[in-house]
Write a protein that holds these residues in place. Structure first.
Motif, PDB file in Angstrom:
ATOM      1  N   GLN A 203       0.855  -1.191   0.000  1.00  0.00           N
ATOM      2  CA  GLN A 203       0.000   0.000   0.000  1.00  0.00           C
ATOM      3  C   GLN A 203       0.892   1.243   0.000  1.00  0.00           C
ATOM      4  O   GLN A 203       0.740   2.146   0.815  1.00  0.00           O
ATOM      5  N   TRP A 204       1.805   1.275  -0.941  1.00  0.00           N
ATOM      6  CA  TRP A 204       2.830   2.308  -1.031  1.00  0.00           C
ATOM      7  C   TRP A 204       2.274   3.713  -1.235  1.00  0.00           C
ATOM      8  O   TRP A 204       2.851   4.679  -0.765  1.00  0.00           O
ATOM      9  N   SER A 205       1.131   3.828  -1.912  1.00  0.00           N
ATOM     10  CA  SER A 205       0.629   5.175  -2.224  1.00  0.00           C
ATOM     11  C   SER A 205       0.263   5.954  -0.963  1.00  0.00           C
ATOM     12  O   SER A 205       0.283   7.182  -0.970  1.00  0.00           O
ATOM     13  N   GLY A 206      -0.039   5.255   0.118  1.00  0.00           N
ATOM     14  CA  GLY A 206      -0.343   5.924   1.374  1.00  0.00           C
ATOM     15  C   GLY A 206       0.832   6.719   1.918  1.00  0.00           C
ATOM     16  O   GLY A 206       0.651   7.659   2.690  1.00  0.00           O
ATOM     17  N   HIS A 207       2.049   6.359   1.517  1.00  0.00           N
ATOM     18  CA  HIS A 207       3.243   7.062   1.978  1.00  0.00           C
ATOM     19  C   HIS A 207       3.434   8.400   1.274  1.00  0.00           C
ATOM     20  O   HIS A 207       4.196   9.236   1.747  1.00  0.00           O
ATOM     21  N   ILE A 208       2.769   8.584   0.131  1.00  0.00           N
ATOM     22  CA  ILE A 208       2.948   9.834  -0.601  1.00  0.00           C
ATOM     23  C   ILE A 208       1.634  10.567  -0.883  1.00  0.00           C
ATOM     24  O   ILE A 208       1.651  11.731  -1.234  1.00  0.00           O
TER      25      ILE A 208
END
Length: 104
Positions: A74-79
């Motif tokens: 869920q990488w998009s939560g970091h940006i």
């Protein structure tokens, strides 16, 4: 010109240094998605370009090696909501190396 219906793949287009404090400006400079209405994104900062990449760097292949992305699924939560952020030096070096590597 890019068709407004096309979603571009996640990419890094350059490296910038923040050179001002946050300030508010109601001048409309972005095209918002219709569902956002008349959103002007009023919180702004001034940036100094460090390097604008000749070609955007595809973000997804970098995910496994980026230390600031702790949840790789869920990488998009970091940006999301934080398109500009300070990243660790090793991540900066990885991105800059990827920008120098021929793509195509």
């Amino acid at each position: 010109m890019i068709d407004k219906e096309i979603t571009l793949p996640p990419a890094i287009t350059g490296c910038f240094e923040i050179v001002s404090d946050v300030f508010e400006d109601e001048t409309k400079i972005f095209t918002a998605q219709p569902k956002l209405g008349y959103e002007v994104f009023p919180l702004r900062i001034r940036l100094k370009p460090i390097k604008i990449f000749d070609e955007p760097v595809n973000f997804k292949p970098l995910l496994p090696d980026l230390s600031f992305i702790t949840n790789k699924k869920q990488w998009s939560g970091h940006i999301r909501g934080q398109a500009m952020r300070t990243i660790p030096e090793e991540d900066y070096e990885l991105i800059m190396k990827a920008a120098e590597t021929p793509r195509g």
